[in-house]
Design a protein around this motif. Structure first.
Motif, mmCIF file in Angstrom:
data_model
loop_
_atom_site.group_PDB
_atom_site.id
_atom_site.type_symbol
_atom_site.label_atom_id
_atom_site.label_comp_id
_atom_site.label_asym_id
_atom_site.label_seq_id
_atom_site.Cartn_x
_atom_site.Cartn_y
_atom_site.Cartn_z
ATOM 1 N N SER A 148 0.839 -1.202 0.000
ATOM 2 C CA SER A 148 0.000 0.000 0.000
ATOM 3 C C SER A 148 0.870 1.246 0.000
ATOM 4 O O SER A 148 1.924 1.283 0.648
ATOM 5 C CB SER A 148 -0.916 0.019 1.220
ATOM 6 N N GLY A 149 0.396 2.266 -0.741
ATOM 7 C CA GLY A 149 1.103 3.536 -0.776
ATOM 8 C C GLY A 149 0.839 4.357 0.478
ATOM 9 O O GLY A 149 -0.107 4.101 1.222
ATOM 10 N N TRP A 175 11.977 2.430 -9.214
ATOM 11 C CA TRP A 175 10.869 1.487 -9.197
ATOM 12 C C TRP A 175 11.188 0.215 -9.991
ATOM 13 O O TRP A 175 10.717 -0.871 -9.651
ATOM 14 C CB TRP A 175 9.608 2.136 -9.766
ATOM 15 N N LEU A 235 -1.430 -4.135 -5.298
ATOM 16 C CA LEU A 235 -0.849 -2.802 -5.157
ATOM 17 C C LEU A 235 -2.001 -1.876 -4.796
ATOM 18 O O LEU A 235 -2.765 -1.433 -5.661
ATOM 19 C CB LEU A 235 -0.156 -2.360 -6.442
ATOM 20 N N ASP A 236 -2.147 -1.609 -3.501
ATOM 21 C CA ASP A 236 -3.304 -0.874 -2.986
ATOM 22 C C ASP A 236 -3.023 0.623 -2.956
ATOM 23 O O ASP A 236 -1.904 1.047 -2.666
ATOM 24 C CB ASP A 236 -3.625 -1.380 -1.569
ATOM 25 N N GLU A 237 -4.079 1.405 -3.230
ATOM 26 C CA GLU A 237 -3.962 2.858 -3.356
ATOM 27 C C GLU A 237 -2.798 3.199 -4.272
ATOM 28 O O GLU A 237 -1.862 3.922 -3.940
ATOM 29 C CB GLU A 237 -3.809 3.520 -1.980
ATOM 30 N N ILE A 238 -2.902 2.676 -5.485
ATOM 31 C CA ILE A 238 -1.812 2.791 -6.454
ATOM 32 C C ILE A 238 -1.556 4.242 -6.848
ATOM 33 O O ILE A 238 -0.413 4.620 -7.150
ATOM 34 C CB ILE A 238 -2.091 1.916 -7.687
ATOM 35 N N SER A 239 -2.570 5.089 -6.816
ATOM 36 C CA SER A 239 -2.351 6.491 -7.172
ATOM 37 C C SER A 239 -1.435 7.184 -6.171
ATOM 38 O O SER A 239 -0.684 8.095 -6.521
ATOM 39 C CB SER A 239 -3.693 7.240 -7.259
ATOM 40 N N MET A 287 1.031 5.636 -4.556
ATOM 41 C CA MET A 287 2.380 5.145 -4.854
ATOM 42 C C MET A 287 3.036 5.959 -5.965
ATOM 43 O O MET A 287 4.206 6.323 -5.890
ATOM 44 C CB MET A 287 2.335 3.685 -5.301
ATOM 45 N N LEU A 303 6.116 0.106 -14.213
ATOM 46 C CA LEU A 303 5.217 -0.988 -13.862
ATOM 47 C C LEU A 303 4.788 -1.746 -15.120
ATOM 48 O O LEU A 303 4.758 -2.987 -15.131
ATOM 49 C CB LEU A 303 3.988 -0.446 -13.127
ATOM 50 N N LEU A 308 -4.285 -3.923 -9.364
ATOM 51 C CA LEU A 308 -4.048 -2.498 -9.152
ATOM 52 C C LEU A 308 -5.323 -1.916 -8.571
ATOM 53 O O LEU A 308 -6.378 -1.956 -9.208
ATOM 54 C CB LEU A 308 -3.694 -1.797 -10.469
ATOM 55 N N GLY A 353 -7.448 1.166 -6.213
ATOM 56 C CA GLY A 353 -7.391 2.549 -5.745
ATOM 57 C C GLY A 353 -8.737 3.189 -5.552
ATOM 58 O O GLY A 353 -9.742 2.774 -6.141
#
Length: 478
Positions: A53-54, A88, A108-112, A114, A125, A143, A145
């Motif tokens: 998570s970001g 990255w 990949l949670d809350e990708i925005s 990150m 990515l 992905l 978000g």
């Protein structure tokens, strides 16, 4: 962790991915607290699962902070020294290296969050997917978000990801049938009206439903969550709006505040109320709020030919947001002084009007269940939505709470009516006036439908005016 409720269709779609002989790239979007991460956890419970998570967006958070945090999560998940995090590409190489065999799900949670401050994030990515992740034919990369507008612009509409995404899931509120399960063994002890009062604040948002206490009344739950400063929903709005919209959150809040006291409004109404010149900027903000799940745009249509009109109304579709703007935000200082501890909620100004708006939202978000109660096959429906007819020199204006047009030239004209007391026979005359104003071809038939939450008088039933009278409890149990 609480037991998982609902999302059967989404789980089936996700599990079907493992029947393919290739790696799969999935996008999941929806408002905060709607259960995106929890859905993926449930899907991946029997396979190897790695969630990242970001960091929430703050001015001082840099792209390097995001990479450092990702590297720390890599180290903890795979029991390795924290990798070098300047790039990255290197971080994705490490992740792909540790997931190159067997069934596994990467989230990949809350990708925005990150990738927000690193313009190379998505490109790297994409390259990692093409060159590394895809080599494991049993891998699912998700992905996820809450900033749906960012996902739409940077992933779904990006040439870099064209042809690569195998499944897109947009999570909406849970159905009333699934909401009912959160009361568990206490469900029969709660009347449909009590459940409605709770749902008038929580809507079908799973996280809010989880924190309801079935042992307390609806009013006690609402006070505990909203009207004490320690309540979960007391500052929830500020938190989710800051996380989603950062420095622009005040602008979005102003748009919603203009709609908070109305069942709906046109874009022109908003321009006037906000004292803004017509431009694409406001339209962009509104589209962000629609994608985030807080607003809905309802289009009217031509009954004569079924064509959808360009005319539309906007409404707040999120019950918690409207409740917060109406009762929590203006009273924060009083709430902090415990001024609402002994106050009955029904004495709050405009309570019955607000409950009417919230009731309409719940019905509109559960129209599929309503169709079942009306024995309507979805394939028979030409159009269904709140319907409005503009006033001209030749016709009166009118607004129908919800109308269904079928291919058999039938109109189901629905009155969605909240009342703290049983609805009396005046509703018949009110509906007759609406139908009298409504312009439709002579060869059409119509069926008036009344949807209520707290009972109807015997006179309403005896009038035999309504083709169907549907109780909110029927919708919950469908």
């Amino acid at each position: 962790m609480t037991s998982f409720i609902g999302r059967e269709r989404e789980l089936r779609q996700l599990h079907d991915l493992f029947s393919r002989k290739t790696a799969n790239l999935v996008v999941v979007k929806g408002r905060r607290r709607i259960g995106k991460s929890r859905l993926i956890e449930e899907f991946a419970k029997d396979v190897k699962f790695f969630a990242f998570s970001g960091l929430p967006p703050m001015e001082e958070i840099t792209a390097q902070h995001q990479r450092d945090e990702f590297a720390r999560q890599l180290g903890r998940l795979f029991y390795i020294p924290i990798p070098y995090s300047a790039d990255w590409s290197d971080l994705f190489w490490h992740l792909a290296h540790h997931t190159q065999e067997g069934r596994c799900v990467i989230l990949l949670d809350e990708i925005s969050w990150m990738g927000l401050k690193d313009p190379t994030f998505l490109g790297k990515l994409k390259n990692a997917w093409d060159l590394r992740f895809k080599k494991n034919a049993e891998l699912v990369l998700v992905l996820c978000g809450s900033v749906s507008s960012w996902i739409e612009k940077n992933i779904l509409s990006s040439t870099g990801f064209v042809g690569r995404i195998d499944l897109i899931l947009t999570l909406n509120e849970l159905s009333l049938h699934d909401c009912n399960k959160f009361w568990g063994a206490s469900s029969e002890q709660w009347s449909a009206y009590e459940k409605f009062k709770a749902l008038s604040v929580t809507g079908g948002v799973p996280r809010y439903l989880e924190i309801l206490s079935p042992q307390l009344s609806a009013e006690e739950n609402i006070k505990r969550l909203c009207f004490i400063q320690e309540g979960f929903l007391f500052n929830e709005f500020e938190q989710i709006f800051h996380d989603l919209f950062a420095r622009r959150s005040d602008t979005y809040k102003e748009i919603l505040s203009c709609l908070g006291e109305k069942p709906h409004a046109s874009l022109d109404d908003l321009f006037k109320e906000l004292k803004m010149k017509k431009s694409g900027i406001l339209s962009d903000y509104i589209e962000d709020l629609i994608l985030a799940g807080f607003l809905k745009r309802d289009y009217t249509w031509s009954i004569r030919n079924g064509a959808v009109s360009r005319l539309s109304h906007l409404r707040i579709s999120d019950n918690y947001v409207r409740f917060y703007l109406k009762y929590i935000l203006p009273n924060k200082t009083k709430i902090e002084r415990d001024a609402f501890v002994d106050r009955s909620l029904t004495t709050l100004p405009g309570w019955e009007s607000l409950m009417g708006f919230q009731f309409e939202n719940l019905v509109l978000q559960n129209r599929a269940e309503l169709h079942k109660l009306l024995h309507l096959d979805p394939n028979e429906i030409v159009n269904d939505n709140p319907y409005f007819q503009r006033q001209t020199k030749d016709q009166r204006g009118c607004q129908i709470d919800y109308m269904i047009q079928t291919r058999f030239n039938s109109l189901y004209i629905c009155e969605v009516k909240f009342s703290k007391n049983p609805i009396n026979v005046r509703v018949v005359e009110e509906m007759k006036e609406k139908i009298k104003a409504l312009v439709f071809p002579k060869h059409f038939s119509y069926r008036p439908v009344l949807i209520h939450v707290n009972g109807v008088d015997e006179d309403v039933i005896a009038s035999e005016f309504f083709a169907e009278i549907i109780n909110f409890g029927d919708l919950i149990n469908t």
